[in-house]
Enzyme design. Structure first.
Site, PDB file in Angstrom:
ATOM      1  N   TYR A  55      -6.826  44.497  -0.613  1.00  0.00           N
ATOM      2  CA  TYR A  55      -5.788  44.820   0.368  1.00  0.00           C
ATOM      3  C   TYR A  55      -4.806  45.849  -0.200  1.00  0.00           C
ATOM      4  O   TYR A  55      -4.302  45.715  -1.317  1.00  0.00           O
ATOM      5  CB  TYR A  55      -5.004  43.565   0.776  1.00  0.00           C
ATOM      6  CG  TYR A  55      -3.775  43.902   1.606  1.00  0.00           C
ATOM      7  CD1 TYR A  55      -3.903  44.303   2.925  1.00  0.00           C
ATOM      8  CD2 TYR A  55      -2.505  43.882   1.042  1.00  0.00           C
ATOM      9  CE1 TYR A  55      -2.792  44.659   3.675  1.00  0.00           C
ATOM     10  CE2 TYR A  55      -1.383  44.229   1.778  1.00  0.00           C
ATOM     11  CZ  TYR A  55      -1.537  44.620   3.096  1.00  0.00           C
ATOM     12  OH  TYR A  55      -0.440  44.988   3.825  1.00  0.00           O
ATOM     13  N   GLY A  62      -1.001  45.672   6.681  1.00  0.00           N
ATOM     14  CA  GLY A  62      -0.617  44.790   7.778  1.00  0.00           C
ATOM     15  C   GLY A  62      -1.800  44.490   8.675  1.00  0.00           C
ATOM     16  O   GLY A  62      -2.860  44.033   8.236  1.00  0.00           O
ATOM     17  N   ASN A 197       6.903  47.215  -1.645  1.00  0.00           N
ATOM     18  CA  ASN A 197       6.687  45.852  -1.160  1.00  0.00           C
ATOM     19  C   ASN A 197       7.379  44.877  -2.105  1.00  0.00           C
ATOM     20  O   ASN A 197       6.850  44.502  -3.149  1.00  0.00           O
ATOM     21  CB  ASN A 197       5.182  45.565  -1.093  1.00  0.00           C
ATOM     22  CG  ASN A 197       4.873  44.334  -0.271  1.00  0.00           C
ATOM     23  OD1 ASN A 197       5.771  43.581   0.100  1.00  0.00           O
ATOM     24  ND2 ASN A 197       3.604  44.133   0.009  1.00  0.00           N
ATOM     25  N   ARG A 283      47.989  21.355  -0.354  1.00  0.00           N
ATOM     26  CA  ARG A 283      47.609  20.086  -0.958  1.00  0.00           C
ATOM     27  C   ARG A 283      46.104  20.001  -1.241  1.00  0.00           C
ATOM     28  O   ARG A 283      45.678  19.392  -2.216  1.00  0.00           O
ATOM     29  CB  ARG A 283      48.021  18.941  -0.040  1.00  0.00           C
ATOM     30  CG  ARG A 283      47.905  17.586  -0.691  1.00  0.00           C
ATOM     31  CD  ARG A 283      48.224  16.389   0.182  1.00  0.00           C
ATOM     32  NE  ARG A 283      48.724  16.626   1.499  1.00  0.00           N
ATOM     33  CZ  ARG A 283      48.477  15.846   2.544  1.00  0.00           C
ATOM     34  NH1 ARG A 283      47.705  14.775   2.393  1.00  0.00           N
ATOM     35  NH2 ARG A 283      48.996  16.095   3.720  1.00  0.00           N
TER      36      ARG A 283
END
Length: 509
Positions: A55, A62, A197, A283
């Site tokens: 890939y 994608g 990426n 406080r």
């Protein structure tokens, strides 16, 4: 060697990110990092030579991951990726954020799981060290797959495209590289994807935000202590016994800070002397400020992991000779952390604005109305509170989490995204707003201390008063205030207030 930050992919600290991003400290790769990068690249080349389908190396990206790319088209694939992803919108990131982005990308690549060439990494290092700063648009990242859009703008300059800032001048990327005598590169297989990426944009913003938030948190205790004295606050609420029986660490530390800051004060009171109890904004300072501390510790831990992580895809594991696709680019850890940081810091502004109101409102104190000695013709700090209220209200909008949203992208292949970069940018803006609100409180508290007697201030607060009075004079008659509040904000943002007070009282936790 001490003049450089050594990059090995594993040991970068947030403080080193700040040094490189803001102070221009240069960097070097460790020898081990160089070896890791070279080994990873060799693994990629061997797998390409075998014709293995991987890939993003010899496939499309994608939804196009099923499309095979021929060997002769691999370089064009990487260039096209940069061209198509450089679609950022909005303003450019500041130079300091841009430098942090470049640094974090280099550190991630140094781990040796990205398959990039050493000379490509060194190009980015030379750009950072020579102060060639790509113009990177702030908007456009969905935070998965990483920060594709902003990082593509960074890479444009590496290949002689896009625009950059160099020596204070904006110019096209090719000219900037030529002037800095850095050769532009041609991307080879995997390199475009390796460079863009990852979560480096969101994490760069996050790292600087974490640093600033810690300075701000500690400064908030200092500013609050000065307000306590201007309002003759009751110190019994900070008694160690109270906080030991509800032992939240942050609460205990904040109460301890207040006790140390207020030592030797002649302006504080005990319960029953003037009032039985103070309002919550005084406080409950330890409980409110303290609650932000563990949230910030969690955020810091996430960012420290992320800045030393491999966040691209696919990842190269040279020892196993494997290339594995996963999801380390997904920004969800950073997204949730940044949403948390925004909320934690916004609360510091919320309660600070309430203390400003108590300093200015004559119905709530025995100080001159709006801290002006001559009322009517003068408004004093009246409208400074309006501006603080405006920022607090805007913080409420910005504190809405980005990480709970998701819009699927890439034809539903990328069907859940983090919006972590939006979360980081929002948190950064909340920090700036909160710095401004605390800066306003600081000048108001100093004015109140003048009315009550600056010679009666405590050990730490006397120093805080002196620091602000170097830049901001007592307000006798109305004058232009915003520049003075700018100065007060810089005192807080730069860490000057914290540094000077710590010289006197020791470390503020």
């Amino acid at each position: 060697m001490n003049n450089f930050v050594i990059i090995d992919g594993n040991s970068l600290t947030i403080e080193e990110v700040v040094k490189v991003a803001r102070k221009g400290v240069k960097i070097k790769l460790s020898e081990q990092a160089k070896e890791n990068i070279i080994t990873s690249r060799k693994t990629v080349e061997k797998l390409i030579d075998k014709g293995q389908v991987i890939y993003g190396i010899n496939t499309g990206f994608g939804k196009f991951s099923e499309v095979a790319i021929s060997p002769k088209e691999l370089e064009q694939l990487q260039k096209n990726l940069i061209y198509s992803d450089a679609v950022g919108a909005g303003d450019n990131f500041s130079i300091e954020v841009t430098r942090a982005i470049m640094l974090l990308r280099i550190n991630a690549l140094a781990k040796g799981h990205s398959g990039i060439r050493l000379e490509t990494v060194e190009t980015l290092i030379n750009m950072l060290n020579s102060r060639v700063h790509p113009l990177i648009r702030e908007q456009g990242s969905v935070g998965a797959s990483g920060d594709l859009c902003p990082l593509a703008h960074m890479v444009l300059v590496m290949i002689g495209e896009g625009n950059a800032e160099y020596n204070g001048t904006i110019m096209n990327g090719k000219n900037a590289m030529e002037m800095a005598k850095i050769p532009i590169i041609s991307l080879v297989a995997k390199e475009g994807l390796a460079l863009i990426n990852g979560t480096c944009a969101m994490t760069a913003v996050a790292a600087l935000a974490v640093h600033d938030s810690y300075v701000l948190l500690k400064s908030a205790d200092i500013v609050a202590a000065l307000s306590i004295e201007a309002l003759e606050g009751i110190v019994d609420a900070f008694d160690e016994k109270i906080h030991k029986v509800r032992p939240h660490k942050g609460q205990i530390l904040s109460a301890k800070n207040l006790r140390n800051l207020l030592k030797e004060s002649k302006l504080t009171t005990r319960q029953g002397e003037k009032r039985v109890q103070d309002a919550y904004a005084l406080r409950c300072i330890p409980q409110i400020h303290g609650a932000s501390r563990p949230a910030m510790e969690y955020v810091k831990a996430v960012v420290e992991i992320e800045i030393n992580s491999a966040t691209d895809n696919p990842l190269i594991f040279s020892e196993e000779k494997e290339v594995i696709s996963g999801g380390n680019f997904h920004g969800q850890p950073v997204a949730i952390a940044m949403d948390t940081l925004g909320i934690a810091v916004a609360e510091l502004a919320d309660v600070s604005e309430r203390r400003i109101e108590r300093l200015l409102n004559p119905a709530l104190n025995d100080l001159p109305a709006f801290l002006t000695p001559v009322a009517g013709i003068n408004d004093g700090y009246m409208v400074a509170q309006y501006a603080a209220a405006s920022l607090v209200s805007e913080n409420k909008i910005l504190a809405h989490p980005a990480s709970v949203d998701s819009i699927p992208t890439c034809a539903n292949q990328e069907d859940h995204v983090s919006f972590g970069t939006i979360g980081a940018r929002k948190a950064s803006q909340i920090i700036k707003h909160t710095q401004r609100v605390l800066a306003t409180e600081l000048v108001c508290a100093a004015q109140g201390a003048d009315f009550k007697g600056k010679d009666k201030l405590g050990k730490g607060t006397a120093t805080a008063y002196a620091v602000v009075r170097k830049k901001v004079d007592f307000l006798e008659n109305d004058r232009i205030l915003y520049l003075e509040i700018d100065d007060s904000q810089e005192i807080i943002k730069s860490g000057e207030l914290l540094k000077e007070v710590e010289k006197v009282v020791g470390k503020i936790e």
